[in-house]
Structures are given as structure tokens and as C-alpha cells.
Design a protein around this motif. Structure first.
Motif, mmCIF file in Angstrom:
data_model
loop_
_atom_site.group_PDB
_atom_site.id
_atom_site.type_symbol
_atom_site.label_atom_id
_atom_site.label_comp_id
_atom_site.label_asym_id
_atom_site.label_seq_id
_atom_site.Cartn_x
_atom_site.Cartn_y
_atom_site.Cartn_z
ATOM 1 N N ASN A 190 0.829 -1.185 -0.057
ATOM 2 C CA ASN A 190 0.034 -0.023 0.132
ATOM 3 C C ASN A 190 0.726 1.222 -0.266
ATOM 4 O O ASN A 190 0.668 2.036 0.998
ATOM 5 N N PRO A 191 1.671 1.395 -1.009
ATOM 6 C CA PRO A 191 2.687 2.567 -1.158
ATOM 7 C C PRO A 191 2.126 3.829 -1.515
ATOM 8 O O PRO A 191 2.663 4.824 -1.520
ATOM 9 N N GLY A 192 0.736 3.764 -2.054
ATOM 10 C CA GLY A 192 0.213 4.978 -2.919
ATOM 11 C C GLY A 192 -0.166 4.446 -4.208
ATOM 12 O O GLY A 192 0.430 3.631 -4.875
ATOM 13 N N VAL A 193 -1.569 4.975 -4.681
ATOM 14 C CA VAL A 193 -1.920 4.429 -6.063
ATOM 15 C C VAL A 193 -0.953 5.042 -7.194
ATOM 16 O O VAL A 193 -0.613 4.044 -7.923
ATOM 17 N N ASP A 194 -0.301 6.049 -7.071
ATOM 18 C CA ASP A 194 0.733 6.718 -7.870
ATOM 19 C C ASP A 194 2.035 5.715 -8.042
ATOM 20 O O ASP A 194 2.308 5.375 -9.029
ATOM 21 N N VAL A 195 2.429 5.323 -6.751
ATOM 22 C CA VAL A 195 3.550 4.525 -6.904
ATOM 23 C C VAL A 195 3.174 3.192 -7.599
ATOM 24 O O VAL A 195 4.177 2.630 -8.277
ATOM 25 N N ILE A 196 1.929 2.619 -7.216
ATOM 26 C CA ILE A 196 1.682 1.086 -7.740
ATOM 27 C C ILE A 196 1.666 1.510 -9.269
ATOM 28 O O ILE A 196 2.292 0.517 -10.094
ATOM 29 N N VAL A 197 1.076 2.343 -9.770
ATOM 30 C CA VAL A 197 0.709 2.585 -11.113
ATOM 31 C C VAL A 197 2.172 2.839 -11.773
ATOM 32 O O VAL A 197 2.479 2.282 -12.912
ATOM 33 N N ASN A 198 2.914 3.840 -11.592
ATOM 34 C CA ASN A 198 4.190 4.078 -12.161
ATOM 35 C C ASN A 198 4.885 2.993 -12.024
ATOM 36 O O ASN A 198 6.048 2.732 -13.035
ATOM 37 N N ARG A 199 5.210 2.365 -11.077
ATOM 38 C CA ARG A 199 5.999 0.995 -10.940
ATOM 39 C C ARG A 199 5.730 0.135 -12.119
ATOM 40 O O ARG A 199 6.641 -0.407 -12.743
ATOM 41 N N VAL A 200 4.403 -0.249 -12.426
ATOM 42 C CA VAL A 200 4.239 -1.264 -12.990
ATOM 43 C C VAL A 200 4.419 -0.615 -14.573
ATOM 44 O O VAL A 200 5.049 -1.346 -15.477
ATOM 45 N N LEU A 201 3.986 0.394 -14.819
ATOM 46 C CA LEU A 201 4.151 0.846 -16.183
ATOM 47 C C LEU A 201 5.643 1.421 -16.513
ATOM 48 O O LEU A 201 5.911 1.070 -17.715
ATOM 49 N N SER A 202 6.432 1.535 -15.584
ATOM 50 C CA SER A 202 7.930 1.639 -15.874
ATOM 51 C C SER A 202 8.629 0.380 -16.082
ATOM 52 O O SER A 202 9.755 0.500 -16.652
ATOM 53 N N LYS A 203 8.181 -0.562 -15.302
ATOM 54 C CA LYS A 203 9.058 -1.871 -15.435
ATOM 55 C C LYS A 203 8.470 -2.795 -16.307
ATOM 56 O O LYS A 203 9.218 -3.806 -16.720
ATOM 57 N N ALA A 204 6.933 -2.877 -16.722
ATOM 58 C CA ALA A 204 6.476 -3.919 -17.522
ATOM 59 C C ALA A 204 7.455 -4.073 -19.141
ATOM 60 O O ALA A 204 7.749 -2.802 -19.434
ATOM 61 N N HIS A 205 7.543 -5.099 -19.248
ATOM 62 C CA HIS A 205 8.283 -5.222 -20.635
ATOM 63 C C HIS A 205 7.772 -6.613 -21.409
ATOM 64 O O HIS A 205 7.103 -7.309 -20.724
ATOM 65 N N PRO A 206 8.049 -6.772 -22.614
ATOM 66 C CA PRO A 206 7.603 -7.949 -23.292
ATOM 67 C C PRO A 206 7.867 -9.097 -22.608
ATOM 68 O O PRO A 206 9.013 -9.451 -22.208
ATOM 69 N N GLY A 207 6.797 -10.082 -22.380
ATOM 70 C CA GLY A 207 6.944 -11.418 -21.733
ATOM 71 C C GLY A 207 6.904 -11.310 -20.161
ATOM 72 O O GLY A 207 6.932 -12.328 -19.666
ATOM 73 N N ASP A 208 6.536 -10.089 -19.808
ATOM 74 C CA ASP A 208 6.637 -10.032 -18.525
ATOM 75 C C ASP A 208 5.378 -10.591 -17.621
ATOM 76 O O ASP A 208 4.075 -10.776 -18.333
ATOM 77 N N ILE A 209 5.698 -11.087 -16.402
ATOM 78 C CA ILE A 209 4.518 -11.711 -15.428
ATOM 79 C C ILE A 209 4.494 -10.569 -14.433
ATOM 80 O O ILE A 209 5.459 -10.359 -13.526
ATOM 81 N N ILE A 210 3.348 -9.996 -14.399
ATOM 82 C CA ILE A 210 2.955 -8.907 -13.301
ATOM 83 C C ILE A 210 2.426 -9.296 -12.153
ATOM 84 O O ILE A 210 1.115 -9.951 -12.234
ATOM 85 N N LEU A 211 2.964 -9.003 -10.971
ATOM 86 C CA LEU A 211 2.485 -9.433 -9.641
ATOM 87 C C LEU A 211 1.340 -8.515 -9.046
ATOM 88 O O LEU A 211 1.942 -7.213 -8.935
ATOM 89 N N MET A 212 -0.015 -8.783 -8.731
ATOM 90 C CA MET A 212 -0.745 -7.903 -8.051
ATOM 91 C C MET A 212 -1.667 -8.674 -7.291
ATOM 92 O O MET A 212 -1.453 -10.068 -6.989
ATOM 93 N N HIS A 213 -2.302 -8.189 -6.415
ATOM 94 C CA HIS A 213 -3.186 -8.827 -5.194
ATOM 95 C C HIS A 213 -4.427 -8.638 -5.261
ATOM 96 O O HIS A 213 -4.820 -7.218 -5.515
ATOM 97 N N ALA A 214 -5.563 -9.444 -4.854
ATOM 98 C CA ALA A 214 -6.826 -9.207 -4.492
ATOM 99 C C ALA A 214 -7.343 -9.560 -3.393
ATOM 100 O O ALA A 214 -8.438 -9.735 -3.217
#
Length: 256
Positions: A190-214
């Protein structure tokens, strides 16, 4: 003459000793299955099983994944976002107890067409326990998920992402593929919505597996998720399941 004979005997003894040593080596080698020939050299199929973090590809595809181990407030809204954004491909890793106590949500995940994997049973590090414990935990989770959704799980994300070589080998022997992630959204902190969004959008790359939680502990996921989906689409990414990602190319894996 005696000197010459003595020297020849010493040389002969060396030859005999080397010959015996070679014979013993050969016997041991064949006892273990014979020598390696070009046809039996280790390949990707015979190496120790590894955990998959991403796949090597030039295609702009990513697998969006969600872990759920407890709670009922966040999973529904996460599914609502996915439905609203018409995102039809995602992978959910469900814990056994959560699936049993929240069958309607688990059934909704299945009915929406999302891939379902196992997140184990007790949320504890597998590497702390022996193989019998791991076997019991995985089987219990497998049965719980199957009873509710009818899905026989083949993918697993271990609790806390914990494993070692022994754990990977055990899970592989049970028919499971261990899935990690290339990009951690850190939504669980829970670092902040902007932190989560920016982290994923800046690090995602072709073939990536993105970890999130529900799970309910991740209070900012629902707000961050629409921005992540929109942002990745704007970058030209397509969403696929983990299985589709692996099937489309040779997956990179690690054993430690």
C-alpha cells in the motif's frame, strides 16, 4: 640388469594401477546409467525444474496475475474493474482455504474465463517444511479449488514466493509449474496509488509476469488497476494468461 628390470616393473605397476582405476570408473559410470552420449546430454527438459519469472519474446504481451489468500472486500471490485475494462485474460492464484470460504467469488473468476492457479493452502514458506508437508498442502489446495471451480490446477505460486531447489523439484514431480513474477507492483505494501501505477508502467516489458493482489490487505489495488490497464494498452501491450505466455515462447526460469 636388475636396475633395468626394477624400472620396467615400476612402469608396469603404474600402467596396471591406471588400468584398474579406469575400469572402476567405467563400472561406476555404467552403474549410474551409462556414459553420456550426444543424445543424452542435459537439455532444457532434463535440467532441474525452475520457477518462471518471464518469457523471452519481442511481442508486446504481458500476463497480469493476482494472488488471493483472504478477504471478500477487494476481490469483487477487482473483477468489476476487469469486466469494465473488458480485460478477458488474467491469471488468479487462489489459496485453498479462501476458495472454500468464498466459493461464489471463486466461481465468478472461473465464469469470467480467467485462468486459475494454486496459491497453496497454509500461507507459510514451503522451504521451511519437508516434502510430505508440501505434498499435503498442495493436494489440499488442489482439492479445495477443484471442488468449487472444477479446475485441476497445474500452476502454482508459492506463499510469499518462497522456494528453494528442493521445493521446485517436489512441485515439478507433482505436475506443477512454479510461477514467480518479473514485475512486482508492490500493491501489497500500500505505497500509494501513483507509486503502484508508475512502478508497473515503468517496469513492464515484453513477456513480463506482473504480480498484483486481490486480498483485502491490498487497499489500493482497485484504484490503481484501471490506470495500469489503460497505461499498458497505450504502450501497445496485449494481455494473456500465464499459460498462453509460456506456450508462446520458451520461458526463462531460475532454480534459486
Amino acid at each position: 640388469m636388475n636396475v633395468i628390470w626394477s624400472f620396467q616393473w615400476k612402469q608396469a605397476k603404474k600402467v596396471i594401477i591406471l588400468g584398474v582405476a579406469f575400469l572402476l570408473f567405467t563400472l561406476v559410470l555404467y552403474a549410474q546409467g551409462g556414459p553420456l552420449s550426444p543424445g543424452t546430454l542435459p537439455t532444457a527438459a532434463t535440467r532441474s525444474p525452475g520457477a518462471i519469472y518471464e518469457v523471452p519474446t519481442d511481442k508486446k504481451v504481458v500476463a497480469l496475475t493476482f494472488d488471493i489468500s483472504w478477504g471478500e472486500k477487494i476481490p469483487g471490485p477487482v473483477l468489476d474493474v476487469l469486466e469494465k475494462k473488458q480485460l478477458k485474460k488474467a491469471t488468479f492464484f487462489l489459496s485453498g482455504p479462501w476458495t472454500s470460504t468464498h466459493p461464489e467469488i471463486a466461481k465468478r473468476i472461473k465464469s469470467m474465463g480467467y485462468e486459475i492457479g494454486s496459491h497453496g493452502y497454509k500461507h507459510d514458506n514451503f522451504s521451511r517444511y519437508d516434502n510430505n508437508w508440501i505434498d499435503d498442502q498442495v493436494r489440499k489446495a488442489e482439492e479445495a479449488i477443484y471442488d468449487v471451480t472444477g479446475v485441476k490446477t497445474k500452476l502454482i505460486r508459492t506463499p510469499n514466493g518462497d522456494f528453494n531447489k528442493r521445493v521446485l523439484e517436489k512441485l515439478h514431480s507433482m505436475g506443477y509449474t512454479t510461477i514467480q513474477w518479473g514485475t512486482d507492483s508492490l500493491d501489497w505494501t500500500n505505497p500509494g496509488v501513483d507509486v503502484i501505477v508508475n512502478r508497473v508502467l515503468s517496469k513492464a516489458h515484453p513477456g513480463d509476469i506482473i504480480l498484483m493482489h486481490a486480498s483485502d490487505s491490498c487497499k489500493q489495488t482497485v484504484e490503481a488497476l484501471p490506470q495500469i490497464i489503460d497505461g499498458l494498452r497505450e504502450k501497445g501491450y496485449e494481455f494473456v494468461t500465464v499459460t498462453e505466455l509460456i506456450a508462446g515462447t520458451n520461458a526463462k526460469s531460475k532454480t534459486e
